[in-house]
Design an enzyme around this catalytic site. Structure first.
Site, PDB file in Angstrom:
ATOM      1  N   ASP A 134      -5.404  -5.331  -3.421  1.00 16.39           N
ATOM      2  CA  ASP A 134      -4.041  -4.821  -3.603  1.00 16.39           C
ATOM      3  C   ASP A 134      -4.079  -3.573  -4.462  1.00 16.39           C
ATOM      4  O   ASP A 134      -4.632  -3.584  -5.566  1.00 16.39           O
ATOM      5  CB  ASP A 134      -3.156  -5.890  -4.250  1.00 16.39           C
ATOM      6  CG  ASP A 134      -1.666  -5.596  -4.036  1.00 16.39           C
ATOM      7  OD1 ASP A 134      -1.338  -4.843  -3.108  1.00 16.39           O
ATOM      8  OD2 ASP A 134      -0.848  -6.121  -4.812  1.00 16.39           O
ATOM      9  N   HIS A 141       7.400   2.571  -8.706  1.00 14.58           N
ATOM     10  CA  HIS A 141       7.215   1.207  -9.210  1.00 14.58           C
ATOM     11  C   HIS A 141       6.340   1.226 -10.471  1.00 14.58           C
ATOM     12  O   HIS A 141       6.668   0.587 -11.474  1.00 14.58           O
ATOM     13  CB  HIS A 141       6.563   0.338  -8.128  1.00 14.58           C
ATOM     14  CG  HIS A 141       6.129  -1.016  -8.615  1.00 14.58           C
ATOM     15  ND1 HIS A 141       7.021  -2.043  -8.843  1.00 14.58           N
ATOM     16  CD2 HIS A 141       4.900  -1.510  -8.932  1.00 14.58           C
ATOM     17  CE1 HIS A 141       6.354  -3.119  -9.266  1.00 14.58           C
ATOM     18  NE2 HIS A 141       5.069  -2.817  -9.326  1.00 14.58           N
TER      19      HIS A 141
HETATM   20 MN    MN Z   1       1.260  -6.132  -5.562  1.00 16.63          MN
END
Ligand code: MN
Length: 432
Positions: A134, A141
């Protein structure tokens, strides 16, 4: 990177399959691949979504020749890994052949018996996932979250040089529709003397896209940036469920662990690189003063067309809303171009040390939030760390997710003069 447009991208092309003309994510221009089990059967195998049907690839080889027939045979398996082991060419040949079968009415008699209503099928993960990484490419963000911890200095100094990522867990990735069991773990309130163990009180979702690798690379053989696009089989939607209270207590110094690996949800359809060709767009230029990518991550063609014109949405449906037959509430809507790095840069960076990617590896983009609140991709951001509850139309409020809450993520690619294509749903409900 595939830059060729062909007849499968013609916005005026139509199929004889009913229900492919209206507002479907799966018109003839899409033809996403997946793994499914038809109703009343128990063998999972490859299929292609068309309208509200699934085309069964078992039985298709007899109607095809050459590489397309070979592709259909390789897709007669419980995962698409074998189909993509040598790259995207076989799947691209299958796409062209299936396009002909589904557009020319003369094939209807042969092909119609291979169509199953999607609603009755079980949809599985498209690949047997060997490894899951990931990333953290959503710069808005990263800034929003960083600001909660470091108001004056939200981004750490490496962010604009290194595509930040961590190794996740593949065994707990599930297809859309599987319930998420609320995780237990340690959490410690900032003012508490000691941690407690119990169910997470700050359960969140993360809106991400899944980048699936097709052809892999040998250990010790990095993928150059000019080649990286060829290693991308396509995209799905990814929900990286996150327990924020567990995360805050456990993440230092080695990063996310049990806060992230209890369950991740992906949408079942692989929207292929070929289908996405008309929706490639320029990577947004970096803000004035940001460093240029280091040379191994820099490629003019990738900067010119390495991003995707994809719009993503998140909806919430609570138990009370479903009981009252109220529609799901939209929490956010935003563009995939919120990525600070391109998908190709992620592949190249991941392999630059010689690390070997394999067919069916999953790379998450990281939470993709736009600059405005309407496009924030997590509750952590929408509720400002739990400080500002979100008001729902029926009077309920949420900071984080309660049992019975269902999150539905959708996405579609759109571009001027092109038939819009969708990804289907990435849906799951929280269970206590
Ligand atoms: Mn994530």
């Amino acid at each position: 990177m595939t830059t060729m447009l062909d007849k499968t991208h013609d916005p005026h092309a139509t199929s004889w399959v009913e229900g492919t003309e209206g507002d479907t994510p799966f018109p003839i221009q899409n033809l996403p691949l997946g793994i499914f089990t038809p109703p009343g059967e128990n063998r999972a195998r490859g299929g292609i979504a068309i309208g509200d049907k699934v085309l069964d690839l078992v039985g298709l080889p007899g109607l095809l020749q050459g590489p397309a027939a070979e592709a259909a045979r390789l897709a007669d398996a419980p995962a698409l890994n074998a189909l993509f082991t040598s790259g995207n060419d076989l799947a691209d040949a299958l796409r062209l052949a299936v396009f002909d079968l589904l557009t020319d009415p003369k094939h209807e008699g042969d092909v119609a018996p291979l169509l199953h209503p999607m609603a009755g099928c079980t949809l599985h993960l498209p690949f047997a996932i060997g490894d899951y990484t990931d990333f953290y490419t959503g710069i808005h963000h990263a800034e929003n979250v960083g600001r909660q911890f470091r108001p004056d200095n939200p981004l750490l100094p490496n962010y604009k040089y290194v595509p930040i990522g961590y190794h996740g867990r593949a065994s707990s990735i599930r297809p859309s529709g599987d319930d998420v069991i609320r995780p237990h773990g340690q959490r410690k309130a900032p003012d508490a003397d000691a941690p407690v163990f119990g169910p997470s009180q700050r359960l969140d979702y993360e809106l991400e896209m899944a980048i699936w690798t097709g052809r892999g690379n040998a250990l010790g053989a990095p993928v150059p940036i000019t080649e990286a696009g060829r290693h991308i089989a396509g995209l799905s939607i990814l929900n990286d469920w996150s327990a924020r209270d567990l995360q805050a207590w456990e993440y230092q110094p080695l990063g996310p662990f049990l806060a992230k690996n209890f369950h991740s949800t992906v949408s079942p359809w692989l929207v292929t690189s070929a289908a996405l060709t008309p929706f490639r767009t320029a990577q947004p230029s970096r803000p004035e003063g940001d460093p240029a990518p280091l040379p191994y991550l820099a490629d003019a063609l990738d900067q010119a067309q390495g991003a995707y014109a994809v719009i993503m949405e998140v909806h919430l449906s609570t138990a009370a809303m479903r009981e009252a037959s109220a529609p799901p509430f939209r929490l956010s809507r935003g563009p995939m171009t919120a990525m600070y790095w391109t998908a190709a840069q992620l592949i190249t960076h991941h392999t630059c040390n010689g690390c070997n990617l394999q067919p069916g590896d999953l790379l998450g983009t990281g939470t993709l939030s736009g600059p405005e609140r309407e496009s924030f991709g997590s509750l952590l951001e929408l509720s400002q760390g739990g400080k500002t509850p979100i008001q729902l139309p029926n009077g309920e409020t949420r900071t984080f997710l309660l049992d019975g809450d269902e999150i539905v993520m959708t996405a579609h690619a759109e571009a001027e003069g092109r038939r819009r294509i969708g990804f289907g749903e990435c849906r799951a409900r929280i269970r206590g």
